[in-house]
Motif scaffolding. Sequence first.
Motif, PDB file in Angstrom:
ATOM      1  N   ASN A 173       0.846  -1.189   0.000  1.00 18.95           N
ATOM      2  CA  ASN A 173       0.000   0.000   0.000  1.00 18.95           C
ATOM      3  C   ASN A 173       0.891   1.252   0.000  1.00 18.95           C
ATOM      4  O   ASN A 173       1.273   1.755   1.058  1.00 18.95           O
ATOM      5  N   ALA A 176      -0.335   4.237   2.150  1.00 18.51           N
ATOM      6  CA  ALA A 176      -0.148   4.045   3.591  1.00 18.51           C
ATOM      7  C   ALA A 176       1.329   4.183   3.938  1.00 18.51           C
ATOM      8  O   ALA A 176       1.681   4.817   4.945  1.00 18.51           O
ATOM      9  N   LYS A 178       3.610   5.941   2.453  1.00 17.22           N
ATOM     10  CA  LYS A 178       3.987   7.359   2.420  1.00 17.22           C
ATOM     11  C   LYS A 178       3.647   8.037   3.737  1.00 17.22           C
ATOM     12  O   LYS A 178       4.448   8.769   4.308  1.00 17.22           O
ATOM     13  N   PHE A 179       2.420   7.785   4.217  1.00 22.58           N
ATOM     14  CA  PHE A 179       1.963   8.475   5.421  1.00 22.58           C
ATOM     15  C   PHE A 179       2.440   7.806   6.710  1.00 22.58           C
ATOM     16  O   PHE A 179       2.122   8.262   7.801  1.00 22.58           O
ATOM     17  N   GLY A 181       5.600   7.627   6.809  1.00 22.05           N
ATOM     18  CA  GLY A 181       6.884   8.317   6.822  1.00 22.05           C
ATOM     19  C   GLY A 181       7.949   7.656   5.961  1.00 22.05           C
ATOM     20  O   GLY A 181       9.127   7.987   6.074  1.00 22.05           O
TER      21      GLY A 181
ATOM     22  N   THR B  48      -1.191  17.532   3.880  1.00 25.70           N
ATOM     23  CA  THR B  48      -0.230  16.440   4.096  1.00 25.70           C
ATOM     24  C   THR B  48       0.626  16.134   2.865  1.00 25.70           C
ATOM     25  O   THR B  48       1.375  15.161   2.853  1.00 25.70           O
ATOM     26  N   LEU B  50      -0.218  15.291  -0.274  1.00 24.49           N
ATOM     27  CA  LEU B  50      -0.637  14.333  -1.302  1.00 24.49           C
ATOM     28  C   LEU B  50      -0.857  15.070  -2.623  1.00 24.49           C
ATOM     29  O   LEU B  50      -0.491  14.564  -3.682  1.00 24.49           O
ATOM     30  N   ARG B  69       7.482  16.263   0.503  1.00 27.17           N
ATOM     31  CA  ARG B  69       6.821  14.982   0.266  1.00 27.17           C
ATOM     32  C   ARG B  69       6.041  14.583   1.521  1.00 27.17           C
ATOM     33  O   ARG B  69       6.382  15.032   2.631  1.00 27.17           O
ATOM     34  N   PRO B  70       5.031  13.695   1.376  1.00 22.91           N
ATOM     35  CA  PRO B  70       4.280  13.272   2.565  1.00 22.91           C
ATOM     36  C   PRO B  70       5.175  12.730   3.683  1.00 22.91           C
ATOM     37  O   PRO B  70       4.949  13.032   4.855  1.00 22.91           O
ATOM     38  N   ASP B  71       6.210  11.949   3.336  1.00 24.73           N
ATOM     39  CA  ASP B  71       7.063  11.385   4.384  1.00 24.73           C
ATOM     40  C   ASP B  71       7.858  12.485   5.093  1.00 24.73           C
ATOM     41  O   ASP B  71       8.126  12.383   6.296  1.00 24.73           O
ATOM     42  N   VAL B  74       5.422  14.062   7.502  1.00 26.47           N
ATOM     43  CA  VAL B  74       5.292  13.197   8.689  1.00 26.47           C
ATOM     44  C   VAL B  74       6.473  13.449   9.631  1.00 26.47           C
ATOM     45  O   VAL B  74       6.306  13.557  10.849  1.00 26.47           O
ATOM     46  N   ARG B  80      -1.650  11.709   9.829  1.00 27.34           N
ATOM     47  CA  ARG B  80      -3.067  11.693   9.453  1.00 27.34           C
ATOM     48  C   ARG B  80      -3.609  10.273   9.394  1.00 27.34           C
ATOM     49  O   ARG B  80      -2.845   9.309   9.308  1.00 27.34           O
ATOM     50  N   PHE B  82      -7.116   8.049   7.487  1.00 29.96           N
ATOM     51  CA  PHE B  82      -7.954   8.138   6.288  1.00 29.96           C
ATOM     52  C   PHE B  82      -9.388   7.678   6.580  1.00 29.96           C
ATOM     53  O   PHE B  82      -9.629   6.965   7.562  1.00 29.96           O
ATOM     54  N   ARG B  86      -5.968   2.977   6.132  1.00 28.70           N
ATOM     55  CA  ARG B  86      -4.842   2.591   5.255  1.00 28.70           C
ATOM     56  C   ARG B  86      -3.811   1.877   6.106  1.00 28.70           C
ATOM     57  O   ARG B  86      -2.819   2.463   6.526  1.00 28.70           O
ATOM     58  N   ALA B 103      10.405   4.140   9.906  1.00 28.52           N
ATOM     59  CA  ALA B 103      10.352   5.145   8.853  1.00 28.52           C
ATOM     60  C   ALA B 103      11.013   6.439   9.304  1.00 28.52           C
ATOM     61  O   ALA B 103      10.760   6.924  10.395  1.00 28.52           O
ATOM     62  N   GLY B 104      11.858   6.960   8.462  1.00 26.86           N
ATOM     63  CA  GLY B 104      12.478   8.245   8.746  1.00 26.86           C
ATOM     64  C   GLY B 104      13.714   8.174   9.606  1.00 26.86           C
ATOM     65  O   GLY B 104      14.468   9.136   9.691  1.00 26.86           O
TER      66      GLY B 104
END
Lengths: 298, 242
Positions: A173, A176, A178-179, A181, B48, B50, B69-71, B74, B80, B82, B86, B103-104
Amino acid sequence: MVDFVQNTLDGFFIGSSYALLAIGFTLIFGVMRRLNLSYGPSIMLGVFAGTMIYIQLEAGLVFVACATVLGAVLAGIYVERICFWAVGRGAVLASMVSSFAIWMQLEELVTIFFPERTYAFPPLGDFSLEFGPFFIRGAHLVMFLCAAVLTVLLHLLLYKTRFGLALRAVSENPLAAKFMGINTGLVVFSAFALASAIGGVAGFLIASADQQITPLFGLWATFKGLIAMTLGGMGSIPGAIAGGLLLGIIEAQSTWYLGAEYRDLVAYFVLFAFLVFRPGGLFGQRLATQNRLSMQRV
Amino acid sequence: MLQIDSVSRSFAGVVALRDVSLTVAQGEVVGLIGPNGSGKTTLFNVITGLFPADHGRIRFNGRELSGLRPDQIVACGLARTFQTPRILHRMTVRENMVCAAYAGSPLVQRLGSCAQSRLDDLLRECGLDGRAHDLAKNLTLPEQRRLELVRTLVADPKLILLDEPAGGMTPAETKDKATLIRDLAAKGRTCIIIEHKIDMISSLCQRICVLNFGKVIADGTTVDVLRDEAVLEAYLGPQEAG
């Protein structure tokens, strides 16, 4: 019966290289949900890089292998930037058509710089194993072992590292991911480089077994990888392995029982039969069902 | 904390957001309401990263968000959820959390025991500790929504945008969800909530912003906005509102 078992063994070992090609295709398809038609030609470019340093510099096998993998990775990155990153994620058809254009471009490039029909490639190992009535070529055995080790390493990468976790997240996904991070662009780029490196290893093993290389190798590698991936199930790594092995065995048996001229014909017939009766392949049925249901919802 | 200045966004000539301005202070819980198609989710999407805004600026804690970018957004501390959760269905509940935790962070970094126990604490707080090793696809809808929410908390966001957090839930589940969000707000997190359930919005938010046809038609305290004639007209139509 001996012939049947011998053919199955030959097909199994040759099929391991098809499995590697299919894994590369699958990695890209799994992450992007798009076909990269210039996957084979980018491997071909890597193999020609290997053959060039073999002919010009008389480099050893390890250097030839490194040059092949590096060449395939650089060509793969070029394809990713031009065909996939530049046209955006939604442009499925545009990226496939542009990957076809890059295929032609790479093939022309190699034909210009390597005008001969065939070029020599260093052999991997000139030995063979015999046990009872059965016989295994050394090059095929090395091919199988390398494929097995690479598959295990890939499994560890996907399931035991954070890169693998990110890759699986993007594959499942992207939104998902992306958000959460995750830099999805970087993950896709890395997946392309990884798939190209695997393809480079496959290209090196196949060219070493054949001890020669032609500009048509790209076309051959694309077809073999694509057929193996489809037989196994698009988007499934175990499917890619099974599909590659199955394709190898089908080819070996049909060559023996029907003749070499029927080998590809039988492979395409089996592919067609799979597409009609089991479109999800050996392992991708669930994915095919999901796609069908989502189309019904649309 | 969040400043949205004159943001506009169109899709193929259809204006989804028209000169929207909104300021959210730290610790506020703001309700974002409006009829279907009024641009609420589009506003979240623009904030955010997108979609880019056609015009206007968005600043978060003094940092310009346009072009990120979204990341990267974040990483700034803005998370966020949905309308449709998601989550990563083929991964376990805990893997979803670990994925967000990684992540990150630098590539070589591994999750320390401290981070591991924090994930367990978060799962416990939202009542998912018993399902940590279940595949996310096997969770019920309320559990999936809880997982999506608690996953955003892994990155310790300063601002959380919640898009219909109680969508498709029964009254009892909605009440549970409201309690969870209230707990978040009590810990000082800033929230913007899109929700059609006005009872839930009025119980959670001190302030409501109303969008209609991509334009802000009301922004004020919950009591005032819910009595506002323009808001009633947008929701009920001119005759019923009158």
